[in-house]
Write a protein that holds these residues in place. Structure first.
Motif, PDB file in Angstrom:
ATOM      1  N   TRP A  86     -10.841   4.736   1.414  1.00 38.26           N
ATOM      2  CA  TRP A  86      -9.380   4.708   1.453  1.00 38.26           C
ATOM      3  C   TRP A  86      -8.885   4.353   2.846  1.00 38.26           C
ATOM      4  N   ILE A  87      -9.522   4.939   3.875  1.00 38.18           N
ATOM      5  CA  ILE A  87      -9.123   4.667   5.254  1.00 38.18           C
ATOM      6  C   ILE A  87      -9.403   3.211   5.611  1.00 38.18           C
ATOM      7  N   THR A  88     -10.536   2.713   5.153  1.00 37.57           N
ATOM      8  CA  THR A  88     -10.887   1.317   5.426  1.00 37.57           C
ATOM      9  C   THR A  88      -9.886   0.376   4.781  1.00 37.57           C
ATOM     10  N   GLU A  89      -9.522   0.637   3.534  1.00 31.50           N
ATOM     11  CA  GLU A  89      -8.548  -0.207   2.845  1.00 31.50           C
ATOM     12  C   GLU A  89      -7.184  -0.132   3.525  1.00 31.50           C
ATOM     13  N   ALA A  90      -6.788   1.053   3.990  1.00 30.73           N
ATOM     14  CA  ALA A  90      -5.508   1.199   4.673  1.00 30.73           C
ATOM     15  C   ALA A  90      -5.508   0.418   5.995  1.00 30.73           C
ATOM     16  N   ALA A  91      -6.633   0.448   6.696  1.00 24.00           N
ATOM     17  CA  ALA A  91      -6.729  -0.294   7.953  1.00 24.00           C
ATOM     18  C   ALA A  91      -6.644  -1.797   7.711  1.00 24.00           C
ATOM     19  N   LYS A  92      -7.294  -2.264   6.654  1.00 25.66           N
ATOM     20  CA  LYS A  92      -7.224  -3.695   6.323  1.00 25.66           C
ATOM     21  C   LYS A  92      -5.803  -4.096   5.954  1.00 25.66           C
ATOM     22  N   ALA A  93      -5.121  -3.253   5.194  1.00 29.82           N
ATOM     23  CA  ALA A  93      -3.743  -3.551   4.803  1.00 29.82           C
ATOM     24  C   ALA A  93      -2.828  -3.561   6.024  1.00 29.82           C
ATOM     25  N   ALA A  94      -3.064  -2.663   6.962  1.00 30.37           N
ATOM     26  CA  ALA A  94      -2.245  -2.605   8.177  1.00 30.37           C
ATOM     27  C   ALA A  94      -2.433  -3.860   9.021  1.00 30.37           C
ATOM     28  N   GLU A  95      -3.650  -4.396   9.034  1.00 35.86           N
ATOM     29  CA  GLU A  95      -3.894  -5.625   9.785  1.00 35.86           C
ATOM     30  C   GLU A  95      -3.121  -6.791   9.179  1.00 35.86           C
ATOM     31  N   ARG A  96      -3.065  -6.850   7.867  1.00 36.46           N
ATOM     32  CA  ARG A  96      -2.349  -7.940   7.203  1.00 36.46           C
ATOM     33  C   ARG A  96      -0.849  -7.776   7.351  1.00 36.46           C
ATOM     34  N   GLN A  97      -0.361  -6.569   7.252  1.00 39.10           N
ATOM     35  CA  GLN A  97       1.066  -6.302   7.193  1.00 39.10           C
ATOM     36  C   GLN A  97       1.691  -6.132   8.572  1.00 39.10           C
ATOM     37  N   GLY A  98       0.953  -5.582   9.486  1.00 39.73           N
ATOM     38  CA  GLY A  98       1.530  -5.256  10.779  1.00 39.73           C
ATOM     39  C   GLY A  98       2.103  -3.850  10.733  1.00 39.73           C
ATOM     40  N   SER A  99       2.595  -3.387  11.857  1.00 40.38           N
ATOM     41  CA  SER A  99       3.065  -2.007  11.915  1.00 40.38           C
ATOM     42  C   SER A  99       4.574  -1.898  11.785  1.00 40.38           C
ATOM     43  N   GLY A 100       5.271  -2.969  11.509  1.00 37.32           N
ATOM     44  CA  GLY A 100       6.725  -2.940  11.463  1.00 37.32           C
ATOM     45  C   GLY A 100       7.288  -1.983  10.429  1.00 37.32           C
ATOM     46  N   ASP A 101       6.823  -2.077   9.199  1.00 43.68           N
ATOM     47  CA  ASP A 101       7.339  -1.218   8.140  1.00 43.68           C
ATOM     48  C   ASP A 101       6.958   0.237   8.363  1.00 43.68           C
ATOM     49  N   LEU A 102       5.726   0.463   8.763  1.00 42.91           N
ATOM     50  CA  LEU A 102       5.275   1.831   9.018  1.00 42.91           C
ATOM     51  C   LEU A 102       6.068   2.450  10.160  1.00 42.91           C
ATOM     52  N   LEU A 103       6.273   1.703  11.220  1.00 43.21           N
ATOM     53  CA  LEU A 103       7.031   2.207  12.356  1.00 43.21           C
ATOM     54  C   LEU A 103       8.465   2.522  11.951  1.00 43.21           C
ATOM     55  N   ARG A 104       9.055   1.669  11.135  1.00 43.62           N
ATOM     56  CA  ARG A 104      10.422   1.893  10.667  1.00 43.62           C
ATOM     57  C   ARG A 104      10.512   3.189   9.868  1.00 43.62           C
ATOM     58  N   VAL A 105       9.564   3.422   8.978  1.00 48.50           N
ATOM     59  CA  VAL A 105       9.565   4.639   8.167  1.00 48.50           C
ATOM     60  C   VAL A 105       9.370   5.867   9.050  1.00 48.50           C
ATOM     61  N   VAL A 106       8.445   5.794   9.994  1.00 48.62           N
ATOM     62  CA  VAL A 106       8.187   6.932  10.883  1.00 48.62           C
ATOM     63  C   VAL A 106       9.432   7.259  11.695  1.00 48.62           C
ATOM     64  N   LEU A 107      10.114   6.254  12.213  1.00 53.07           N
ATOM     65  CA  LEU A 107      11.319   6.496  13.010  1.00 53.07           C
ATOM     66  C   LEU A 107      12.438   7.104  12.175  1.00 53.07           C
TER      67      LEU A 107
END
Length: 56
Positions: free
Chosen positions: A12-33
């Motif tokens: 699961w962690i490996t798949e999440a890391a691969k998805a983050a590489e494709r997507q970038g951190s923009g959406d995740l950062l927005r949600v965290v903020l």
């Protein structure tokens, strides 16, 4: 894939890391903020409501 199959945490962690590489951190950062912003407001309200004067 059977819904009852469980994937190990490392997969699961490996798949999440691969998805983050494709997507970038923009959406995740927005949600965290946004969550942090509303969490600070909620925390301030919770702490400050105890200082309200009672008109008894």
């Amino acid at each position: 894939m059977d819904p009852m199959d469980h994937t190990p945490a490392t997969d699961w962690i490996t798949e999440a890391a691969k998805a983050a590489e494709r997507q970038g951190s923009g959406d995740l950062l927005r949600v965290v903020l946004i969550v942090m912003f509303f969490g600070c407001i909620l925390t301030a309200w919770f702490l400050l409501r105890g200082y309200k004067e009672k008109d008894d």
